[in-house]
Design a protein around this motif. Structure first.
Motif, PDB file in Angstrom:
ATOM      1  N   SER A   9       0.827  -1.206   0.000  1.00  0.00           N
ATOM      2  CA  SER A   9       0.000   0.000   0.000  1.00  0.00           C
ATOM      3  C   SER A   9       0.861   1.256   0.000  1.00  0.00           C
ATOM      4  O   SER A   9       0.552   2.229  -0.699  1.00  0.00           O
ATOM      5  CB  SER A   9      -0.943   0.001   1.209  1.00  0.00           C
ATOM      6  OG  SER A   9      -0.232   0.154   2.426  1.00  0.00           O
ATOM      7  N   PHE A  10       1.957   1.260   0.745  1.00  0.00           N
ATOM      8  CA  PHE A  10       2.871   2.403   0.751  1.00  0.00           C
ATOM      9  C   PHE A  10       3.422   2.672  -0.648  1.00  0.00           C
ATOM     10  O   PHE A  10       3.444   3.811  -1.122  1.00  0.00           O
ATOM     11  CB  PHE A  10       4.044   2.149   1.698  1.00  0.00           C
ATOM     12  CG  PHE A  10       3.789   2.586   3.108  1.00  0.00           C
ATOM     13  CD1 PHE A  10       3.478   3.901   3.405  1.00  0.00           C
ATOM     14  CD2 PHE A  10       3.869   1.680   4.141  1.00  0.00           C
ATOM     15  CE1 PHE A  10       3.243   4.297   4.701  1.00  0.00           C
ATOM     16  CE2 PHE A  10       3.631   2.061   5.448  1.00  0.00           C
ATOM     17  CZ  PHE A  10       3.307   3.375   5.729  1.00  0.00           C
ATOM     18  N   LEU A  11       3.866   1.612  -1.306  1.00  0.00           N
ATOM     19  CA  LEU A  11       4.477   1.768  -2.618  1.00  0.00           C
ATOM     20  C   LEU A  11       3.447   2.149  -3.674  1.00  0.00           C
ATOM     21  O   LEU A  11       3.722   2.961  -4.568  1.00  0.00           O
ATOM     22  CB  LEU A  11       5.207   0.479  -2.999  1.00  0.00           C
ATOM     23  CG  LEU A  11       6.456   0.238  -2.148  1.00  0.00           C
ATOM     24  CD1 LEU A  11       6.900  -1.217  -2.222  1.00  0.00           C
ATOM     25  CD2 LEU A  11       7.590   1.153  -2.586  1.00  0.00           C
ATOM     26  N   PHE A  12       2.251   1.591  -3.576  1.00  0.00           N
ATOM     27  CA  PHE A  12       1.172   1.981  -4.487  1.00  0.00           C
ATOM     28  C   PHE A  12       0.877   3.475  -4.354  1.00  0.00           C
ATOM     29  O   PHE A  12       0.793   4.201  -5.351  1.00  0.00           O
ATOM     30  CB  PHE A  12      -0.084   1.165  -4.185  1.00  0.00           C
ATOM     31  CG  PHE A  12      -1.293   1.589  -4.980  1.00  0.00           C
ATOM     32  CD1 PHE A  12      -1.563   1.023  -6.212  1.00  0.00           C
ATOM     33  CD2 PHE A  12      -2.161   2.557  -4.487  1.00  0.00           C
ATOM     34  CE1 PHE A  12      -2.673   1.415  -6.949  1.00  0.00           C
ATOM     35  CE2 PHE A  12      -3.271   2.963  -5.207  1.00  0.00           C
ATOM     36  CZ  PHE A  12      -3.519   2.395  -6.455  1.00  0.00           C
ATOM     37  N   LEU A  13       0.734   3.945  -3.120  1.00  0.00           N
ATOM     38  CA  LEU A  13       0.433   5.359  -2.887  1.00  0.00           C
ATOM     39  C   LEU A  13       1.594   6.253  -3.324  1.00  0.00           C
ATOM     40  O   LEU A  13       1.384   7.365  -3.819  1.00  0.00           O
ATOM     41  CB  LEU A  13       0.110   5.587  -1.415  1.00  0.00           C
ATOM     42  CG  LEU A  13      -1.209   4.960  -0.928  1.00  0.00           C
ATOM     43  CD1 LEU A  13      -1.322   5.066   0.591  1.00  0.00           C
ATOM     44  CD2 LEU A  13      -2.410   5.625  -1.597  1.00  0.00           C
ATOM     45  N   ALA A  14       2.826   5.769  -3.150  1.00  0.00           N
ATOM     46  CA  ALA A  14       3.990   6.546  -3.582  1.00  0.00           C
ATOM     47  C   ALA A  14       3.999   6.699  -5.103  1.00  0.00           C
ATOM     48  O   ALA A  14       4.279   7.781  -5.639  1.00  0.00           O
ATOM     49  CB  ALA A  14       5.281   5.886  -3.109  1.00  0.00           C
TER      50      ALA A  14
END
Length: 325
Positions: free
Chosen positions: A63-68
Motif C-alpha cells: 500500500s505504501f508503494l502503491f500510494l507513492a
C-alpha cells in the motif's frame, strides 16, 4: 490537432489520499508494535514472522508503494518539476540513511540496509521513466517485476552490493528488507491507477470540495500529510513505551533453546521448507551447544554473520538438512 489537457488543470488536495496514507502508517505501527512486544518477550519468538503477520506486513508495504507511485504521477505527470522532485527525493534518502545508521548501531546483526524508504527512493527514480508510458505498459512491467524473483534468482546476486535488486538466492538478515524486485510492481501499479483516473476524469470526483466527506478521518489525514516524520519517530516512541512497561511488569524469561528454535525457524521459513528448517535449526542448536557457543550467542557476543565457527556450523547443518529432505 487537439491538445491533451487531462492533467492541465490543478486537481487540488486529495484528502482521501492523506487518509489512506495515514491508515497505512497506523497499520505499520501496529505491526512494529508486535515486533517490539516480541523483542521484550511478551510474545513468543517468531510471532512477527508468522504467516498471518507476514501477509499483513507485505500488504502494508504494498500500500505504501502503491500510494507513492500514485503520488509521483499526480505531482509530475504533467511534467517533471525537478526542484520539487529532488527536494522530496533528498528527504527520503536522508531518512533512509538515518534508519540504516540507527539500526546498524542498535541491531547490527539485522540492521536495515534496504528497507521501505530505500525502495521508495529507488522506485521514484525509476518511476520517472514510466510517467509518459501507457498504463498498459506500466501494468505489464509491474507484473514482470513481481514475477522476476520467482524465475530469475541467481547466485551472481549473492553479494551485498546487489542485495537491493531482489534476485539473490540468499541475503543478509534484516528487520526490514524491501528490495527493488518484486516491490517495484506496486509502485508502477500506483502510477497506472493515477493515469487511468486522470485519463477518464474520475480523479476530480474525489478532489476539492467533494473530498470533505473524508474529514471524518481528519486525524488520519494529518498523519498522512506528515508521513516521513511519523515513520521516523513512531518506532523509537513505541520501543520507549514498551521498555517502560517492561521495567514495571517484566515478561517471564523464555527458555533460551526454545526461543532460538522458534526464531531460527521463522527466519529460515522465508526461503526454505518446514522440514529443512526444523532439521537445520535443530542441528545448529546442537552444534552451538557442543562447541560452547550457545551461551555466547545468547549474550549477544557472537557475530553470526562473520564468525568462522558459526559459518562452519551453518554450512555443515545445511548439508545435513538437505540430506534429510
Amino acid at each position: 490537432m487537439s491538445q491533451d489537457t487531462t492533467v492541465e488543470q490543478p486537481i487540488g488536495r486529495l484528502h482521501w489520499m492523506d487518509a489512506l496514507r495515514g491508515i497505512a502508517l497506523v497499520a505499520m505501527a501496529t505491526y512494529h508494535l508486535t515486533w517490539d512486544l516480541e523483542f521484550f518477550h511478551y510474545l513468543e519468538p517468531g510471532t512477527a514472522s508468522s504467516l498471518p503477520l507476514k501477509i499483513y506486513a507485505r500488504s502494508i508495504a504494498s500500500s505504501f508503494l502503491f500510494l507513492a507511485g500514485f503520488s509521483l504521477y499526480l505531482a509530475h505527470g504533467k511534467g517533471i518539476r525537478w526542484q520539487s522532485f529532488w527536494t522530496r527525493f533528498g528527504k527520503i534518502v536522508v531518512a533512509a540513511l538515518l534508519v540504516t545508521t540507527a539500526t546498524f548501531f542498535a541491531m547490527r546483526d539485522e540492521f536495515i540496509y534496504f528497507g521501505i524508504l530505500h525502495n521508495i527512493a529507488a522506485a521514484s527514480l525509476i518511476g520517472l521513466l514510466f510517467l509518459r508510458a501507457p498504463p498498459l505498459v506500466n501494468i505489464l512491467v509491474a507484473a514482470a517485476a513481481i514475477a522476476a524473483p520467482i524465475w530469475l534468482r541467481d547466485g551472481v546476486f549473492n553479494t551485498p552490493a546487489l542485495y537491493w535488486v531482489g534476485l539473490s538466492e540468499s541475503v543478509r538478515r534484516s528487520n526490514d528488507y524491501v528490495p527493488l524486485l518484486p516491490w517495484l510492481g506496486p509502485f508502477l501499479i500506483g502510477i497506472s491507477a493515477a493515469q487511468l483516473l486522470i485519463k477518464f476524469r474520475l480523479i476530480r470526483i474525489l478532489a476539492g470540495d467533494d473530498a470533505k466527506k473524508f474529514h471524518v478521518f481528519s486525524g488520519l489525514s494529518t498523519v498522512g500529510r506528515h508521513s516521513l516524520a511519523f515513520y521516523l519517530l513512531h518506532q523509537p516512541i513505541l520501543i520507549a513505551i514498551v521498555w517502560c512497561i517492561a521495567q514495571v511488569f517484566p515478561a517471564a524469561s523464555p527458555d533460551p533453546a526454545l526461543s532460538y528454535m522458534q526464531s531460527c525457524k521463522a527466519a529460515c521459513a522465508a526461503q526454505q521448507s518446514e522440514s529443512f528448517c526444523s532439521s537445520f535449526c535443530g542441528c545448529t542448536l546442537t552444534e552451538l551447544k557442543s562447541q560452547n557457543l550457545f551461551d555466547v550467542l545468547e549474550r549477544g557476543e557472537l557475530d553470526v554473520n562473520n564468525d568462522a565457527r558459526v559459518l562452519g556450523i551453518s554450512r555443515q547443518c545445511t548439508r545435513t538438512a538437505q540430506g534429510q529432505e
